[in-house]
Design a protein around this motif. Sequence first.
Motif, PDB file in Angstrom:
ATOM      1  N   UNK A 116       1.461 -48.179 -43.411  1.00 54.26           N
ATOM      2  CA  UNK A 116       1.074 -48.416 -44.811  1.00 54.26           C
ATOM      3  C   UNK A 116       1.902 -47.545 -45.761  1.00 54.26           C
ATOM      4  N   UNK A 117       2.054 -46.272 -45.410  1.00 52.18           N
ATOM      5  CA  UNK A 117       2.834 -45.355 -46.253  1.00 52.18           C
ATOM      6  C   UNK A 117       4.320 -45.697 -46.193  1.00 52.18           C
ATOM      7  N   UNK A 118       4.816 -45.995 -44.995  1.00 52.43           N
ATOM      8  CA  UNK A 118       6.244 -46.313 -44.848  1.00 52.43           C
ATOM      9  C   UNK A 118       6.595 -47.554 -45.671  1.00 52.43           C
ATOM     10  N   UNK A 119       5.729 -48.549 -45.650  1.00 45.90           N
ATOM     11  CA  UNK A 119       5.977 -49.761 -46.435  1.00 45.90           C
ATOM     12  C   UNK A 119       6.058 -49.428 -47.923  1.00 45.90           C
ATOM     13  N   UNK A 120       5.108 -48.634 -48.395  1.00 46.28           N
ATOM     14  CA  UNK A 120       5.086 -48.261 -49.816  1.00 46.28           C
ATOM     15  C   UNK A 120       6.376 -47.547 -50.210  1.00 46.28           C
ATOM     16  N   UNK A 121       6.795 -46.588 -49.391  1.00 48.88           N
ATOM     17  CA  UNK A 121       7.995 -45.804 -49.697  1.00 48.88           C
ATOM     18  C   UNK A 121       9.239 -46.692 -49.667  1.00 48.88           C
ATOM     19  N   UNK A 122       9.346 -47.524 -48.647  1.00 47.68           N
ATOM     20  CA  UNK A 122      10.544 -48.362 -48.498  1.00 47.68           C
ATOM     21  C   UNK A 122      10.646 -49.375 -49.641  1.00 47.68           C
TER      22      UNK A 122
ATOM     23  N   UNK B 205      19.931 -56.683 -39.821  1.00 46.75           N
ATOM     24  CA  UNK B 205      20.211 -55.396 -40.474  1.00 46.75           C
ATOM     25  C   UNK B 205      19.183 -54.359 -40.004  1.00 46.75           C
ATOM     26  N   UNK B 206      19.671 -53.154 -39.714  1.00 40.80           N
ATOM     27  CA  UNK B 206      18.760 -52.032 -39.441  1.00 40.80           C
ATOM     28  C   UNK B 206      18.840 -51.069 -40.623  1.00 40.80           C
ATOM     29  N   UNK B 207      17.685 -50.760 -41.172  1.00 42.15           N
ATOM     30  CA  UNK B 207      17.618 -49.877 -42.341  1.00 42.15           C
ATOM     31  C   UNK B 207      17.445 -48.427 -41.882  1.00 42.15           C
ATOM     32  N   UNK B 208      18.062 -47.505 -42.610  1.00 44.41           N
ATOM     33  CA  UNK B 208      17.890 -46.076 -42.308  1.00 44.41           C
ATOM     34  C   UNK B 208      16.409 -45.726 -42.204  1.00 44.41           C
ATOM     35  N   UNK B 209      16.056 -44.783 -41.341  1.00 45.72           N
ATOM     36  CA  UNK B 209      14.658 -44.344 -41.309  1.00 45.72           C
ATOM     37  C   UNK B 209      14.285 -43.632 -42.611  1.00 45.72           C
ATOM     38  N   UNK B 210      12.985 -43.612 -42.893  1.00 43.89           N
ATOM     39  CA  UNK B 210      12.496 -42.770 -43.998  1.00 43.89           C
ATOM     40  C   UNK B 210      12.518 -41.334 -43.490  1.00 43.89           C
TER      41      UNK B 210
ATOM     42  N   UNK C 208       9.327 -39.651 -54.161  1.00 40.48           N
ATOM     43  CA  UNK C 208      10.088 -39.487 -55.405  1.00 40.48           C
ATOM     44  C   UNK C 208      10.317 -38.017 -55.745  1.00 40.48           C
ATOM     45  N   UNK C 209       9.332 -37.178 -55.414  1.00 39.92           N
ATOM     46  CA  UNK C 209       9.436 -35.754 -55.775  1.00 39.92           C
ATOM     47  C   UNK C 209      10.168 -34.924 -54.718  1.00 39.92           C
ATOM     48  N   UNK C 210      10.077 -35.343 -53.469  1.00 36.34           N
ATOM     49  CA  UNK C 210      10.581 -34.479 -52.377  1.00 36.34           C
ATOM     50  C   UNK C 210      11.539 -35.193 -51.425  1.00 36.34           C
ATOM     51  N   UNK C 211      11.667 -36.512 -51.512  1.00 39.65           N
ATOM     52  CA  UNK C 211      12.444 -37.260 -50.519  1.00 39.65           C
ATOM     53  C   UNK C 211      13.944 -37.102 -50.698  1.00 39.65           C
ATOM     54  N   UNK C 212      14.657 -37.428 -49.636  1.00 32.90           N
ATOM     55  CA  UNK C 212      16.117 -37.396 -49.674  1.00 32.90           C
ATOM     56  C   UNK C 212      16.620 -38.691 -49.053  1.00 32.90           C
ATOM     57  N   UNK C 213      17.437 -39.431 -49.778  1.00 32.46           N
ATOM     58  CA  UNK C 213      18.016 -40.637 -49.184  1.00 32.46           C
ATOM     59  C   UNK C 213      19.223 -41.109 -49.996  1.00 32.46           C
ATOM     60  N   UNK C 214      20.019 -41.921 -49.344  1.00 29.66           N
ATOM     61  CA  UNK C 214      21.193 -42.500 -50.005  1.00 29.66           C
ATOM     62  C   UNK C 214      20.855 -43.889 -50.508  1.00 29.66           C
TER      63      UNK C 214
ATOM     64  N   UNK D 204      16.328 -66.490 -43.816  1.00 27.68           N
ATOM     65  CA  UNK D 204      16.408 -65.126 -44.356  1.00 27.68           C
ATOM     66  C   UNK D 204      17.194 -64.200 -43.432  1.00 27.68           C
ATOM     67  N   UNK D 205      17.862 -63.239 -44.015  1.00 29.49           N
ATOM     68  CA  UNK D 205      18.400 -62.130 -43.224  1.00 29.49           C
ATOM     69  C   UNK D 205      17.200 -61.279 -42.829  1.00 29.49           C
ATOM     70  N   UNK D 206      17.146 -60.874 -41.573  1.00 31.52           N
ATOM     71  CA  UNK D 206      16.029 -60.036 -41.127  1.00 31.52           C
ATOM     72  C   UNK D 206      16.456 -58.566 -41.102  1.00 31.52           C
ATOM     73  N   UNK D 207      15.555 -57.745 -41.577  1.00 26.10           N
ATOM     74  CA  UNK D 207      15.834 -56.306 -41.695  1.00 26.10           C
ATOM     75  C   UNK D 207      14.736 -55.556 -40.959  1.00 26.10           C
ATOM     76  N   UNK D 208      15.108 -54.656 -40.072  1.00 28.37           N
ATOM     77  CA  UNK D 208      14.105 -53.876 -39.359  1.00 28.37           C
ATOM     78  C   UNK D 208      14.195 -52.412 -39.749  1.00 28.37           C
ATOM     79  N   UNK D 209      13.089 -51.737 -39.550  1.00 30.48           N
ATOM     80  CA  UNK D 209      13.013 -50.313 -39.852  1.00 30.48           C
ATOM     81  C   UNK D 209      12.463 -49.617 -38.617  1.00 30.48           C
ATOM     82  N   UNK D 210      12.810 -48.361 -38.494  1.00 33.95           N
ATOM     83  CA  UNK D 210      12.350 -47.590 -37.336  1.00 33.95           C
ATOM     84  C   UNK D 210      12.265 -46.139 -37.764  1.00 33.95           C
ATOM     85  N   UNK D 211      11.279 -45.429 -37.254  1.00 31.64           N
ATOM     86  CA  UNK D 211      11.140 -44.017 -37.612  1.00 31.64           C
ATOM     87  C   UNK D 211      12.271 -43.168 -37.004  1.00 31.64           C
ATOM     88  N   UNK D 212      12.862 -43.673 -35.930  1.00 31.79           N
ATOM     89  CA  UNK D 212      13.938 -42.928 -35.258  1.00 31.79           C
ATOM     90  C   UNK D 212      15.317 -43.427 -35.727  1.00 31.79           C
TER      91      UNK D 212
END
Lengths: 191, 191
Positions: free
Chosen positions: A176-182, A159-164, B185-191, A110-118
């Motif tokens: 938990x919330x970040x996973x749901x949103x992503x 791959x590095x994904x844009x922060x939320x 979905x209501x308030x987020x901003x992303x590409x 698999x291609x690995x994708x990481x996420x970071x708040x920063x």
Amino acid sequence: MKVSSAQNLSIALIHYPVTNKNGDVITSAVTNLDLHDMARSARTYGVKAFYVVTPLEDQKALAAKLVDHWVSGGGARYNPKRCEALQLIHIRDNLEQVTADIEQANGQRPQTIVTCARPQRGSVSYGALREKLGDGAPALLLFGTAWGLAPECMSAADIILDPVRGIGPYNHLSVRSATAIILDRLCGEFN
Amino acid sequence: MKVSSAQNLSIALIHYPVTNKNGDVITSAVTNLDLHDMARSARTYGVKAFYVVTPLEDQKALAAKLVDHWVSGGGARYNPKRCEALQLIHIRDNLEQVTADIEQANGQRPQTIVTCARPQRGSVSYGALREKLGDGAPALLLFGTAWGLAPECMSAADIILDPVRGIGPYNHLSVRSATAIILDRLCGEFN
């Protein structure tokens, strides 16, 4: 309207190597609700597997007991929908075991994708990753517990994904919330 | 690119009246991580206030103790970012108190918006609600604990929002995850 393509996405929740508040590399403790919430989000968005990664034997045993209760114990009869989610969980010692599992099932690493708040240099947008996932090749999205994935884990990813981002600089969502949103951004469909 | 307009949105987590697995109307227990996760999501997306609604004195005391620890106790020093989120929390007995609070602060009663995991007749899309929120009038988004808001609460609302759908019929997200996704979905901003 965003439309989901066929995807072959797995997720992993990493308890080592992650950082603490001071930037030290640590092993974090498994949190019951991480497993429930992330499994339910994974099931909602058609994620293939949810790997819980920890090298600690007692933590692996704890996670296994929890999963067993909901997948084949009393929990499965009480709430079959919870069973459906938690049966996506696989407990592994380290990331190498996870990628080997996925390679064995798919004939392709698999291609690995990481996420970071920063913000990170070279990070890709949600739209670009969503398009890429549409090719159906196996992909693995990593989430860090505690204060996030250790630098060695970030730099080893494909791959590095844009922060939320919300509407300001505050970037302290729970994993938990970040996973749901992503997952919603990558796989969701709505008007 | 989705761009957020100025919004005047509050959220409320309802512990009564909600339903249990059998459809009975019950009062649910306050869950520690609901307060943390939803406060952090609220702070991320610029939500004005997060109301925790329960009529039970012992549950109100528990919630108040938890909030106090993170807002003015040891937790505030240990993790100021958590303080920043949890100070959005207000504990109230019932929904009437919440709408009265918002009316007092804004000179206008909020429109109430409910969500449900199951499709509801006349529900509005995320895009339509997002546009409506852009007018800056006070709005209150209600989330139900347990098996969701009681019918009397659903039917009294001004607006019903589309359910969060993933890629199939599975609709068993945690309230923590659903809140995160809906605010994005209501308030987020992303590409």
